[in-house]
Design an enzyme around this catalytic site. Structure first.
Site, PDB file in Angstrom:
ATOM      1  N   SER A 133      -8.657   2.993   0.851  1.00  0.00           N
ATOM      2  CA  SER A 133      -9.926   3.657   0.556  1.00  0.00           C
ATOM      3  C   SER A 133     -10.214   4.843   1.460  1.00  0.00           C
ATOM      4  O   SER A 133     -10.945   5.758   1.080  1.00  0.00           O
ATOM      5  CB  SER A 133     -11.085   2.651   0.642  1.00  0.00           C
ATOM      6  OG  SER A 133     -11.210   2.132   1.954  1.00  0.00           O
ATOM      7  N   ARG A 134      -9.624   4.856   2.662  1.00  0.00           N
ATOM      8  CA  ARG A 134      -9.928   5.915   3.633  1.00  0.00           C
ATOM      9  C   ARG A 134      -8.664   6.338   4.389  1.00  0.00           C
ATOM     10  O   ARG A 134      -7.635   5.676   4.316  1.00  0.00           O
ATOM     11  CB  ARG A 134     -10.979   5.434   4.644  1.00  0.00           C
ATOM     12  CG  ARG A 134     -12.295   5.020   4.057  1.00  0.00           C
ATOM     13  CD  ARG A 134     -13.245   4.473   5.116  1.00  0.00           C
ATOM     14  NE  ARG A 134     -13.694   5.509   6.039  1.00  0.00           N
ATOM     15  CZ  ARG A 134     -14.445   5.275   7.119  1.00  0.00           C
ATOM     16  NH1 ARG A 134     -14.813   4.032   7.420  1.00  0.00           N
ATOM     17  NH2 ARG A 134     -14.826   6.267   7.898  1.00  0.00           N
TER      18      ARG A 134
ATOM     19  N   ASP B  41      -8.341  -9.147   0.322  1.00  0.00           N
ATOM     20  CA  ASP B  41      -8.201  -9.129   1.780  1.00  0.00           C
ATOM     21  C   ASP B  41      -6.803  -9.629   2.124  1.00  0.00           C
ATOM     22  O   ASP B  41      -6.543 -10.836   2.079  1.00  0.00           O
ATOM     23  CB  ASP B  41      -9.270 -10.023   2.406  1.00  0.00           C
ATOM     24  CG  ASP B  41      -9.220 -10.034   3.933  1.00  0.00           C
ATOM     25  OD1 ASP B  41      -8.302  -9.408   4.506  1.00  0.00           O
ATOM     26  OD2 ASP B  41     -10.085 -10.682   4.553  1.00  0.00           O
TER      27      ASP B  41
ATOM     28  N   ASN C 180      -0.380  -0.183   4.523  1.00  0.00           N
ATOM     29  CA  ASN C 180      -1.119   0.695   5.420  1.00  0.00           C
ATOM     30  C   ASN C 180      -2.273  -0.020   6.121  1.00  0.00           C
ATOM     31  O   ASN C 180      -2.718   0.417   7.178  1.00  0.00           O
ATOM     32  CB  ASN C 180      -1.649   1.899   4.640  1.00  0.00           C
ATOM     33  CG  ASN C 180      -2.607   2.733   5.453  1.00  0.00           C
ATOM     34  OD1 ASN C 180      -2.225   3.393   6.418  1.00  0.00           O
ATOM     35  ND2 ASN C 180      -3.891   2.696   5.074  1.00  0.00           N
TER      36      ASN C 180
ATOM     37  N   SER D 188       2.976   2.590  14.338  1.00  0.00           N
ATOM     38  CA  SER D 188       2.199   3.389  15.274  1.00  0.00           C
ATOM     39  C   SER D 188       3.060   3.833  16.452  1.00  0.00           C
ATOM     40  O   SER D 188       3.990   3.124  16.859  1.00  0.00           O
ATOM     41  CB  SER D 188       1.015   2.576  15.801  1.00  0.00           C
ATOM     42  OG  SER D 188       0.367   3.236  16.866  1.00  0.00           O
TER      43      SER D 188
ATOM     44  N   TYR E  81      -2.414  -4.764  19.590  1.00  0.00           N
ATOM     45  CA  TYR E  81      -2.129  -3.734  18.588  1.00  0.00           C
ATOM     46  C   TYR E  81      -0.716  -3.179  18.785  1.00  0.00           C
ATOM     47  O   TYR E  81       0.074  -3.113  17.832  1.00  0.00           O
ATOM     48  CB  TYR E  81      -3.155  -2.607  18.688  1.00  0.00           C
ATOM     49  CG  TYR E  81      -2.923  -1.486  17.700  1.00  0.00           C
ATOM     50  CD1 TYR E  81      -3.392  -1.594  16.400  1.00  0.00           C
ATOM     51  CD2 TYR E  81      -2.228  -0.337  18.071  1.00  0.00           C
ATOM     52  CE1 TYR E  81      -3.174  -0.574  15.481  1.00  0.00           C
ATOM     53  CE2 TYR E  81      -2.005   0.688  17.158  1.00  0.00           C
ATOM     54  CZ  TYR E  81      -2.483   0.569  15.871  1.00  0.00           C
ATOM     55  OH  TYR E  81      -2.260   1.571  14.971  1.00  0.00           O
TER      56      TYR E  81
END
Length: 251
Positions: A14-15, A61, A88, A144, A157
């Site tokens: 969505s973003r 979800d 993603n 990342s 993370y």
């Protein structure tokens, strides 16, 4: 790169990077399934911005184990096949080991690993079953820079993304005989709405100084790397991790 009539599923679409990737695939002729967790308004906005036709929303979800199967099943029921999966969706939570209490520490590890690693593994599992039956496919996982350089205030993370790299390369080896190709894109700090909201002006200036470009990555630049790994002709790049960090971290 031509993705005409390819069926593409993007999680966290969505973003930010997910949205930019959806726009890029749609512009190349793909039919895009946008997975999102809760932000229906943003997901609908993204859907309306996609060029072409045949795009759909899928609200699940992926951190919920059962939802990963439901998502893939729903996508197949709608499109009939799954050519490209882009994982993603991800999360980061502040949990510096010398500043947080133990409950905050353990909750951060549970939440981050579940979303950034286990959810991806489960989504890949169900997608792989479909791709094997249809004779092949492509998977691109979004990692990342933090997987390589460390994340001092978000160690879970960094660990989750390092594990995601290893997982992706394991799949690349195992699935090549099934004509399923797996790649990874590892962005540095990317200039998304979410990232901008989280930064103080000082933090932003520090980030800008990390790269000789004196700027952050744009979501479209990350999407470009994703599309390359998903494209026909990139099969022999299976197992590759593409850095998109503006030479801010070289390995």
């Amino acid at each position: 790169m031509d993705f005409h009539n390819k069926k593409v599923l993007i999680t966290g679409a969505s973003r930010g990077i997910g949205k930019a990737t959806a726009l890029a695939f749609a512009a190349k002729g793909a039919h895009v399934g946008l997975n999102f967790k809760s932000n229906l308004v943003e997901a609908q906005k993204t859907l309306q911005e996609l060029s072409g036709e045949g795009h759909s929303l899928f609200q699940y979800d992926v951190s919920v184990k059962a939802d990963t199967k439901k998502l893939v099943d729903d996508f197949i029921a709608h499109y009939g096949r799954l050519d490209i999966l882009v994982n993603n969706a991800g999360i980061g939570i502040f949990h510096a080991i010398d500043e947080v209490d133990f409950d905050t520490w353990t909750q951060a590890w549970d939440t981050i690993l579940n979303t950034n690693l286990i959810a991806v593994a489960n989504t890949c599992y169900w997608a792989t079953k479909v791709m094997m039956q249809q004779g092949g496919g492509r998977i691109v996982n979004v990692s990342s820079r933090g997987a390589f350089r460390g994340e001092p205030v978000q160690p879970a993370y960094g660990a989750s993304k390092a594990a995601l790299n290893s997982f992706s390369q394991s799949l690349a080896k195992r699935l090549a005989p099934h004509h399923i190709y797996v790649g990874v894109v590892a962005p540095g700090f990317t200039d998304t709405d979410m990232a901008t909201e989280a930064l103080t002006p000082e933090e932003r200036e520090n980030l800008l100084r990390e790269s000789p470009f004196q700027r952050m990555a744009q979501p479209q630049e990350v999407a470009h790397a994703i599309l390359f790994l998903a494209s026909e002709g990139a099969e022999y790049s299976s197992g590759t991790i593409i850095d998109v960090n503006g030479a801010s971290y070289l390995r």
